[in-house]
Design an enzyme around this catalytic site. Structure first.
Site, PDB file in Angstrom:
ATOM      1  N   ASP A 281       0.747  -1.282  -0.217  1.00 37.43           N
ATOM      2  CA  ASP A 281       0.392   0.323   0.180  1.00 37.43           C
ATOM      3  C   ASP A 281       1.177   1.517   0.224  1.00 37.43           C
ATOM      4  O   ASP A 281       1.993   1.165   0.237  1.00 37.43           O
ATOM      5  CB  ASP A 281      -0.734  -0.119   1.237  1.00 37.43           C
ATOM      6  CG  ASP A 281      -2.499   1.143   0.885  1.00 37.43           C
ATOM      7  OD1 ASP A 281      -2.256   1.263   0.051  1.00 37.43           O
ATOM      8  OD2 ASP A 281      -3.310   1.161   1.607  1.00 37.43           O
ATOM      9  N   TRP A 282      -0.157   2.471  -0.091  1.00 35.94           N
ATOM     10  CA  TRP A 282       1.018   3.390  -0.111  1.00 35.94           C
ATOM     11  C   TRP A 282       1.787   3.642   0.981  1.00 35.94           C
ATOM     12  O   TRP A 282       1.505   4.173   2.089  1.00 35.94           O
ATOM     13  CB  TRP A 282       0.246   4.844  -0.559  1.00 35.94           C
ATOM     14  CG  TRP A 282       0.524   5.645  -0.268  1.00 35.94           C
ATOM     15  CD1 TRP A 282       1.443   6.823   0.916  1.00 35.94           C
ATOM     16  CD2 TRP A 282       0.642   6.890  -1.757  1.00 35.94           C
ATOM     17  NE1 TRP A 282       1.527   7.850  -0.469  1.00 35.94           N
ATOM     18  CE2 TRP A 282       0.710   8.586  -1.767  1.00 35.94           C
ATOM     19  CE3 TRP A 282      -0.423   6.622  -3.682  1.00 35.94           C
ATOM     20  CZ2 TRP A 282       0.792   9.529  -2.989  1.00 35.94           C
ATOM     21  CZ3 TRP A 282      -0.029   7.567  -4.410  1.00 35.94           C
ATOM     22  CH2 TRP A 282       0.382   8.775  -3.167  1.00 35.94           C
TER      23      TRP A 282
END
Ligand code: NOJ
Length: 749
Positions: A281-282
């Site tokens: 994820d980011w």
């Protein structure tokens, strides 16, 4: 303990996708292409493929890195001219010409916005989910997006968590079915088609169980719960051929998912045979520093890659530090090769090497009539009729005036819901605009907002709303949540209606006119008081672009509500977590309890109640899972079983009569629940195992049947084996999780 072992994991999810649908035993031609390309790549080029950046600045700003082969994927680029320009640099100016993978969060629509995923789940209709994803893919791919970060299939049992809006709710089976349908819709018949986009099963895993419902928080899910509750939707997505997975932000029992070898290698790769791409994820690789798992970026890169991550989203630790970590012996080059194979394989499957560019001259497909019609149908099926006293709905033909009140009646941005980067409010049809368009010449429509927006505490407009309501035959109040009150990082500790909305409803209720409350929200709110004050309640979540016409048609009976709650509705936030598929305590609560005020002063300590309940609100929900009314009524016959004694290899056929006993044609969602009575570990009191939508004309009766392979009763037992344990089972078929006559069967060796 005798057990019936499941020999093939494929058996477990037969209705979702047959094993032959799995794309993972890669075809030999693709594998040869992957190997041939890999053999030509330098270490830097390999690591470059593992780097995903977010688009920024001018093409020139990014082209240096692309030319050097230091970028494998770009997210957030939706201008087809720029997409092609960037792609041209990769294909024509980098040494090996490897195309970029262009990604975007296309969660519940690209331009044409469908109901939020939680709303779609309320339809209990996988076709709604598949169509929504297909249309999103058609629109998004037309500008060059070939990878979306959806479906989100985190089991969500805490409405304080803002991201519940993006989920399919609390149930493992429902999330599995809807998630697999979304994968099918995004990816189409073949990833290779220019209108297909790679789906991403996220967030692996447990993210929805964040402590206190606060986003990004830690989770403490046992391996048994992971395997019985949280993994199955992901396994179903894998079986449906999902091209990619995303790791979650949370740490589970101390291990952040982005560095979790057990989930990424042991389970996803080894047990499920997944050969697609795993992205973080980011920034979640770097966030392992904040978790306190690694000291710096260098260690973060090694930890993520060694655990089984293939591509890093935006934190640049791979490109910066993997070369030296390999030199230092902290990461083996074979691990990098495997990651790059996984990335290239997805790029080949998408046909990017043959067709890297998007057709800039393609006529626009945005907001096509057929897309809007599908979005309307989805919004209709997503709406749940929670209350309808004295059949106040549908609105009667003889009404001459209607008061439309409330902050959500004409909120074109807010009814779209969370995660709509590309949706445009200028295309939204609100209930007010739809009512005016459809009924403006037949009825007097009196509109008063009452409150300017959902959090508005200024009560000055309420008196105007009351006077508008006094002038009308019927009052429809639109309340709920602005879209920004749910979604990532938008969690709430108070689930009552925000601002002065409760006061507004109370004031309208006092007038004594029929009051219909429509709630548009990103989660299930604690609306007990407002429901009590209203004659009817229609819960539509955030219904998307076509929410207005869908709701107006439902109100006027042009369509009939059929949605069911995909989550348990709570009386008060203090009941969190409250979900139907709970295990029993040794002292199960009944729904009867002594109200707090009736407990005498200085009562001696007794085990009054003596059950797992709350003294003030009890344990019953406001509305149970699977609940929803119709304008018509349905009668379920007693379920008949094909056999009362079955083995683990058998398939149980359950048949029952379903009759429309009311006045309208309508659709009932028939639901089948099972309970394993005695097992080596405590089992849920009920688990949804099948559902189907049945449409019946007034007076019509159908004999409906479900096929349930006994293998689907398997669970991860005391011996850590996925097994069906012989013994007694209870089974119910009904309109929700709490209704229906119990019948019994036995599983034998
Ligand atoms: C963070 C979110 O958790 C994830 O769901 C999303 O796909 C990425 N950001 C990319 O925007």
């Amino acid at each position: 303990m005798k057990t019936i072992k499941i020999l093939s994991a494929c058996l477990l999810l037969l209705p979702l996708a047959s094993c032959t649908q799995m794309q993972y035993k890669g075809d030999a031609v693709t594998e040869q292409k992957v190997e041939a390309l890999l053999s030509k790549m330098t270490l830097e080029e390999k690591i470059g493929q593992m780097n995903q950046i977010s688009s920024y600045g001018n093409i020139e700003d990014m082209s240096g890195l692309i030319k050097k082969g230091e970028i494998g994927s770009i997210l957030n680029e939706v201008d087809p001219v720029r997409v092609n320009a960037l792609q041209r640099v990769a294909v024509e100016e980098s040494r090996l010409g490897i195309p970029l993978l262009m990604a975007r969060d296309v969660i519940h629509g690209f331009k044409t916005i469908f109901p939020i995923p939680l709303g779609q789940a309320a339809s209990f209709d996988p076709q709604v989910a598949e169509d929504g994803a297909r249309i999103a893919a058609i629109e998004a791919s037309s500008v060059g997006v070939r990878w979306t970060f959806a479906p989100m299939i985190d089991i969500s049992r805490d409405p304080r968590w803002g991201r519940i809006a993006e989920s399919c709710g609390e149930d493992t089976y429902l999330s599995s079915v809807m998630g697999a349908a979304m994968v099918k819709g995004f990816q189409g018949d073949s990833l290779n088609s220019p209108t297909s986009i790679a789906a991403c099963a996220k967030h692996f895993v447990g993210y929805g169980a964040s402590e206190g419902g606060r986003d990004y928080n830690s989770t403490f899910i046992s391996e048994r719960s992971l395997r019985n509750v949280y993994f199955p939707p992901f396994e179903a997505a894998a079986k449906a051929g999902v091209a990619t997975f995303m790791t979650s932000f949370n740490d589970n029992d101390g291990v952040p998912s982005t560095g979790n070898n057990f989930i990424l290698r042991e389970v996803l790769r080894n047990e499920w045979g997944f050969d697609g791409l795993v992205v973080t994820d980011w920034n979640s690789a770097r966030e392992m520093i904040a978790h306190g798992i690694v000291a710096d970026d260098k260690e973060a890169a090694a930890q993520a890659v060694n655990a089984g991550v293939d591509m890093e989203m935006v934190s640049y630790t791979f490109v910066k530090y993997l070369p030296e970590q390999i030199k230092a012996g902290k990461v083996k080059e074979a691990v990098i090769d495997e990651a790059v194979r996984n990335i290239l394989r997805v790029k080949f499957r998408l046909g990017l090497f043959d067709n890297p560019y998007v057709d800039e001259k393609r006529p626009s497909v945005m907001y096509d009539e057929s897309h809007l019609a599908a979005a309307k149908r989805a919004a209709e099926e997503s709406a749940i009729l929670l209350k309808n006293d004295k059949e106040v709905l549908p609105l009667k033909e003889n009404i001459r005036s209607i008061a439309i009140i409330g902050p959500m009646a004409d909120a074109p941005h807010d009814q779209l819901g969370t995660w709509i980067f590309d949706g445009e409010k200028s295309h939204t049809k609100t209930p007010l605009t739809a009512a005016r368009e459809m009924y403006g010449n037949k009825l007097q429509i009196i509109y008063e907002q009452g409150l300017a927006y959902s959090r508005d505490k200024n009560t000055a407009g309420i008196s105007k709303a009351v006077s508008a309501a006094q002038r009308a035959d019927v009052v429809v109040a639109f309340v709920g949540e602005e879209s920004i009150l749910s979604g990532e990082a938008h969690c709430l500790a108070d689930l009552n209606l925000q601002g002065a909305q409760s006061e507004l409803i109370a004031a309208l209720a006092k007038i004594g006119k029929p009051l219909i409350t429509v709630v548009m929200a990103g989660r299930q709110l604690t609306i007990g008081k407002e429901a009590e004050a209203s004659d009817a309640v229609l819960y539509s979540f955030h219904p998307g672009t076509m929410g207005g016409p869908a709701i107006v048609d439902l109100l006027f009976g042009k369509s009939v509500p059929s949605g069911k709650t995909p989550v348990t509705f709570l009386k008060t936030v203090g009941q969190v977590p409250l979900y139907y598929a709970h295990n029993n305590s040794g002292r199960p609560a009944s729904s009867h309890f002594k109200p707090l005020d009736q407990v005498p002063l200085e009562a001696s300590q007794t085990s009054e109640g003596s059950s797992s309940s709350y003294m003030d609100v009890g344990v019953a929900p406001l509305y149970p899972f699977g609940y929803g009314l119709s304008y018509t009524t349905f009668k379920f016959g007693k379920p008949q079983l094909s056999s009362k004694e079955l083995s683990g290899k058998d398939v149980l056929t359950v048949t029952f009569d379903l009759e429309n006993t009311g006045k309208y044609e309508g659709t009932e969602v028939a639901q089948l629940y099972v309970q394993d009575k005695v097992a080596s570990v405590t089992r849920p009191v009920k688990e949804l195992k099948r559902f189907t939508r049945v449409t019946l004309k007034p007076g019509e009766k159908k004999n409906v049947s479900f096929e349930l392979p006994i293998s689907e009763l398997a669970f991860w037992n005391l011996d850590k084996v996925k097994t069906v344990e012989p013994g007694d089972f209870g089974l119910w078929v009904g309109p929700d999780s709490q209704t229906g006559e119990e019948v019994f069967f036995k599983v034998v060796d």
